[in-house]
Scaffold this motif. Structure first.
Motif, PDB file in Angstrom:
ATOM      1  N   ASP A 140      -6.476  14.040   4.110  1.00 47.05           N
ATOM      2  CA  ASP A 140      -6.654  13.635   2.714  1.00 47.05           C
ATOM      3  C   ASP A 140      -6.303  12.155   2.558  1.00 47.05           C
ATOM      4  OD1 ASP A 140      -6.907  15.042  -0.166  1.00 47.05           O
ATOM      5  OD2 ASP A 140      -5.424  13.438  -0.278  1.00 47.05           O
ATOM      6  N   ASN A 141      -7.009  11.443   1.676  1.00 50.91           N
ATOM      7  CA  ASN A 141      -6.717  10.026   1.451  1.00 50.91           C
ATOM      8  C   ASN A 141      -5.588   9.809   0.438  1.00 50.91           C
ATOM      9  OD1 ASN A 141      -7.920  10.599  -1.004  1.00 50.91           O
ATOM     10  ND2 ASN A 141      -9.715   9.305  -0.661  1.00 50.91           N
ATOM     11  N   LEU A 142      -5.081  10.896  -0.128  1.00 51.34           N
ATOM     12  CA  LEU A 142      -3.908  10.887  -1.020  1.00 51.34           C
ATOM     13  C   LEU A 142      -4.144  10.154  -2.339  1.00 51.34           C
ATOM     14  CD1 LEU A 142      -0.957  10.279   1.495  1.00 51.34           C
ATOM     15  CD2 LEU A 142      -1.925  12.443   0.708  1.00 51.34           C
ATOM     16  N   VAL A 143      -5.378   9.867  -2.697  1.00 49.32           N
ATOM     17  CA  VAL A 143      -5.642   9.149  -3.949  1.00 49.32           C
ATOM     18  C   VAL A 143      -5.145   9.959  -5.145  1.00 49.32           C
ATOM     19  CG1 VAL A 143      -7.463   8.320  -5.484  1.00 49.32           C
ATOM     20  CG2 VAL A 143      -7.574   7.813  -3.050  1.00 49.32           C
TER      21      VAL A 143
ATOM     22  N   TRP B 191      -1.219  10.205  -5.045  1.00 52.21           N
ATOM     23  CA  TRP B 191      -0.517   8.997  -5.456  1.00 52.21           C
ATOM     24  C   TRP B 191      -0.740   8.661  -6.928  1.00 52.21           C
ATOM     25  CZ3 TRP B 191       3.547   7.280  -3.328  1.00 52.21           C
ATOM     26  CH2 TRP B 191       3.744   7.455  -1.967  1.00 52.21           C
ATOM     27  N   THR B 192      -1.885   9.080  -7.467  1.00 54.59           N
ATOM     28  CA  THR B 192      -2.111   8.911  -8.903  1.00 54.59           C
ATOM     29  C   THR B 192      -1.103   9.736  -9.694  1.00 54.59           C
ATOM     30  OG1 THR B 192      -4.485   8.537  -8.553  1.00 54.59           O
ATOM     31  CG2 THR B 192      -3.788   9.144 -10.776  1.00 54.59           C
ATOM     32  N   PHE B 193      -0.901  10.986  -9.265  1.00 55.29           N
ATOM     33  CA  PHE B 193       0.081  11.842  -9.935  1.00 55.29           C
ATOM     34  C   PHE B 193       1.499  11.311  -9.719  1.00 55.29           C
ATOM     35  CE2 PHE B 193       2.744  15.772 -10.052  1.00 55.29           C
ATOM     36  CZ  PHE B 193       2.568  16.043 -11.399  1.00 55.29           C
ATOM     37  N   HIS B 194       1.765  10.797  -8.531  1.00 55.90           N
ATOM     38  CA  HIS B 194       3.060  10.179  -8.216  1.00 55.90           C
ATOM     39  C   HIS B 194       3.362   9.061  -9.208  1.00 55.90           C
ATOM     40  CE1 HIS B 194       5.489   7.073  -6.160  1.00 55.90           C
ATOM     41  NE2 HIS B 194       6.077   8.066  -5.543  1.00 55.90           N
ATOM     42  N   ASN B 195       2.388   8.213  -9.454  1.00 54.30           N
ATOM     43  CA  ASN B 195       2.592   7.092 -10.377  1.00 54.30           C
ATOM     44  C   ASN B 195       2.669   7.557 -11.822  1.00 54.30           C
ATOM     45  OD1 ASN B 195       2.707   4.882  -8.521  1.00 54.30           O
ATOM     46  ND2 ASN B 195       0.514   5.085  -8.203  1.00 54.30           N
TER      47      ASN B 195
END
Length: 214
Positions: free
Chosen positions: A186-189, A192-196
C-alpha cells in the motif's frame, strides 16, 4: 479530489494548526509552568519535523523518514518531562528515566539494524504506548481530585485529551503500517491522510488548552 492532493492538503493543515498552541505557549514561555514549557518544546520539534519532512519530499524527493529520526529519538523525552510535571509525582521520576533510556536504546537499535530508513513503526508504537499510559495516569489523578476540580476549565485536561486522542488513533495506524507496506504494498496515502486528520483535531484541542492558560 485526488487522494494525493487530499494528503498534501491535510498535511499542510496539520502543520498549520500545530502553530496555534506553539505560538500561544511560546508567547508567554517564561510565565508558563514547567509542564507547558516542555510541551512547547515537544510541539516545536513536531512542527519542525513535519515541515522539514514535507519540504524535503516535495523539493528534492528525499525520504521524509530520515527527517523524522530526531522526533523519534527525542520526542519521547520531551513528552515524558511534560507528563512528569503535569502529573506532579516525584515517584514517577526514576521510572521515567529508566523507560526513556530503554526507549532510546530500542529506537537507536531499530534505526540502525531493523527498520532503518523505513517507517520506524516499532519505535513509534513503543512511544505511543508510553504516552497513552501516562495520559491514563493523569486522568486517574484528576478523577481522584473531583469534584474539587472543574475539568472544563483546566488547560491540562484539554491538552492531554488532545494528546490521548491522537495517540490512540496513531497506535492503531502504526500497528498495521508495517503490514501494509511490506505485504499489501500500500502507498499509505489514505493512512497518512487519516493520520494528519487526527493531528488536526488534537492540535485544536491542545490549542484550546493553551488558550485557557494564556
Amino acid at each position: 479530489m485526488d487522494n494525493q492532493v487530499l494528503l498534501y492538503a491535510m498535511t499542510a493543515l496539520s502543520i498549520g494548526t500545530i502553530l496555534i498552541p506553539v505560538l500561544l505557549l511560546w508567547s508567554k514561555f517564561y510565565r508558563q509552568p514547567p509542564s507547558l514549557r516542555w510541551l512547547a518544546a515537544f510541539l516545536s520539534l513536531s512542527f519542525l519535523t513535519d515541515l522539514l519532512g514535507l519540504s524535503a519530499y516535495l523539493i528534492s524527493w528525499v525520504n521524509p523518514n530520515r527527517v523524522s529520526m530526531g522526533y523519534i529519538l527525542f520526542g519521547t523525552m520531551f513528552l515524558s518531562l511534560f507528563y512528569f510535571h503535569a502529573i506532579g509525582s516525584k515517584n514517577l521520576g526514576p521510572a521515567l528515566v529508566f523507560i526513556n533510556i530503554l526507549y532510546l536504546a530500542f529506537a537507536v537499535a531499530n534505526l540502525l539494524f531493523v527498520q532503518k530508513d523505513s517507517q520506524n513503526t516499532y519505535s513509534v508504537i513503543f512511544h505511543s504506548l508510553l504516552v497513552l499510559f501516562l495520559s491514563i495516569v493523569y486522568f486517574y489523578k484528576l478523577l481522584q481530585e473531583l469534584p474539587a476540580q472543574q475539568v472544563q476549565k483546566l488547560p491540562l485536561f484539554w491538552i492531554i485529551s488532545g494528546v490521548f486522542f491522537t495517540y490512540a488513533g496513531k497506535l492503531a495506524l502504526y500497528a498495521i503500517t508495517h503490514y501494509l507496506i511490506h505485504y499489501v504494498k500500500d502507498n499509505l496515502v489514505i493512512t497518512w491522510t487519516f493520520h494528519n486528520f487526527l493531528n488536526v483535531i488534537a492540535n485544536l484541542l491542545i490549542g484550546y488548552g493553551a488558550w485557557l492558560n494564556h
